[in-house]
Scaffold this active site. Structure first.
Site, PDB file in Angstrom:
ATOM      1  N   PHE A   8       0.913  -1.158  -0.001  1.00 41.35           N
ATOM      2  CA  PHE A   8      -0.011  -0.005  -0.017  1.00 41.35           C
ATOM      3  C   PHE A   8       0.993   1.069   0.021  1.00 41.35           C
ATOM      4  O   PHE A   8       0.509   1.998   0.720  1.00 41.35           O
ATOM      5  CB  PHE A   8      -0.747   0.099   1.284  1.00 41.35           C
ATOM      6  N   GLU A 210      15.534   8.509  -9.179  1.00 40.41           N
ATOM      7  CA  GLU A 210      15.354   8.031  -7.710  1.00 40.41           C
ATOM      8  C   GLU A 210      16.754   8.612  -7.385  1.00 40.41           C
ATOM      9  O   GLU A 210      17.872   9.001  -7.974  1.00 40.41           O
ATOM     10  CB  GLU A 210      15.650   6.548  -7.673  1.00 40.41           C
ATOM     11  N   LYS A 225      11.814  -5.272 -18.069  1.00 36.71           N
ATOM     12  CA  LYS A 225      10.678  -5.323 -18.787  1.00 36.71           C
ATOM     13  C   LYS A 225      10.819  -5.997 -19.972  1.00 36.71           C
ATOM     14  O   LYS A 225       9.853  -6.711 -20.518  1.00 36.71           O
ATOM     15  CB  LYS A 225      10.208  -3.782 -19.152  1.00 36.71           C
ATOM     16  N   GLY A 317       4.138   5.982 -13.169  1.00 32.11           N
ATOM     17  CA  GLY A 317       3.070   6.587 -12.122  1.00 32.11           C
ATOM     18  C   GLY A 317       2.079   6.074 -11.741  1.00 32.11           C
ATOM     19  O   GLY A 317       1.512   4.893 -12.463  1.00 32.11           O
TER      20      GLY A 317
END
Length: 338
Positions: A8, A210, A225, A317
């Site tokens: 979360f 980052e 990916k 995002g």
């Protein structure tokens, strides 16, 4: 449809906000009423099988720093595995941070959920680069859905596009600009003629990069990916170690200037085909579908029938990732005829 959210943080909270925003839409268009009945983070969990108040859940996470402080029902120290084993959910969302070393804790979460007969949706690349085939075979053996559209490309529906609309096509190759951070850096270098280190600091100040940008600038995130796309769309049984990786640290102003002089631009491109898996800086002709700017992503497929197809969009995002998560959830719901 009862949901469990494992993780979360930014993605989990972003998805919860999306559910709040889309409740009426989901009900009107699909007759779907999703309920979050459990949420788990690193400190604990909150469970209410009648459905949690999403606004209160978000408020608790923001103000208290953990869902375990949810009034009366939160419980510190309660693990994701315990929740999976004891809560009767329809879909488990595995949204914990990516761990490319061993895929944990996401790998265990997904295995436990599949074994318990729960459908699983994840945005987590870690388990997919460690045990892609194993997880898909487990899901098939237990008769559950396992979906991971959100693990690649954010809002770009590349996996669904191939599996649904292009189901009759054979995919020969995949090329993609798959990391928004590196694309932003290379775009700024090309526009300003600035050196890598200067643009990287700018990206960090803007929170596009980052504090430790290693996974992005060394090409590792793109390689993850590529691994997922090769396994999902080309039927590879690959892992991260199978990808030949070169990052962008050695790309300097001289390289970007020479590229412009030849009407090209430099992009970090991931490639998957029958012969190789590779990530490296490449020259891309200006105006080519992979010539996307800023933090955008783009993917080009070569197929037998449709020939070449390109798609671009926002690849990262919470909102963009939620688009893919929501799409997977709707497809699971529709596939069951509920």
């Amino acid at each position: 449809m009862n949901l469990v959210l494992l993780g979360f943080g930014n993605i989990g909270q972003g998805f919860a906000r999306t559910l709040l925003r889309k409740m009426k839409f989901l009900s009107k268009r699909y007759g779907l009423t999703p309920r979050i009945i459990a949420a788990v983070d690193v400190d604990g969990a909150v469970v209410d099988e009648s459905g949690l108040d999403i606004e209160k859940l978000l408020e608790t996470a923001e103000e208290k720093g953990t869902v375990a402080e949810y009034p009366r029902k939160g419980e510190k120290g309660r693990s994701g595995v315990e929740v999976i084993r004891n809560i009767k959910a329809d879909v488990v969302f595995e949204l914990t941070p990516t761990n490319i070393e061993d895929g944990e804790p996401g790998l265990t979460h997904i295995k436990e959920a599949i074994t318990a007969g729960r459908d699983v949706i994840t945005s987590n690349k870690g388990p997919l680069v460690v045990a892609f085939r194993e997880l898909n075979e487990m899901a098939a053996n237990f008769g559950v859905e396992f979906r991971y559209s959100a693990s690649v490309g954010g809002a770009i529906p590349i996996i669904g596009l191939v599996r649904d609309q292009l189901a009759g096509d054979e995919v020969y190759s995949i090329q993609g600009v798959l990391n928004g951070t590196t694309n932003y850096i290379l775009t700024r270098m090309a526009m300003e003629g600035a050196p890598f280190d200067v643009v990287l600091r700018e990206a960090q100040e803007l929170e596009i990069a980052e504090k430790d940008p290693t996974l992005d600038v060394e090409g590792i995130d793109t390689a993850c990916k590529v691994t997922v796309l090769a396994n999902a769309l080309l039927d590879w049984d690959s892992r991260l170690d199978d990808v030949d990786i070169t990052g962008i640290r050695r790309v300097g102003p001289d390289v970007t200037r020479l590229a412009q002089e030849t009407k090209n631009t430099v992009k970090l491109v991931g490639v998957a085909n029958s012969e190789k898996l590779e990530v490296s800086p490449r020259l891309v002709p200006i105006g080519h579908p992979l010539d996307v700017r800023g933090t955008l992503n783009a993917i080009t497929l070569e197929t037998d029938l449709a020939r070449e197809i390109s798609i671009s969009g926002f690849g990262a995002g919470p909102q963009e990732t939620s688009s893919a998560l929501l799409g997977d959830m709707i497809e699971i719901y529709r596939s069951k005829g509920d």
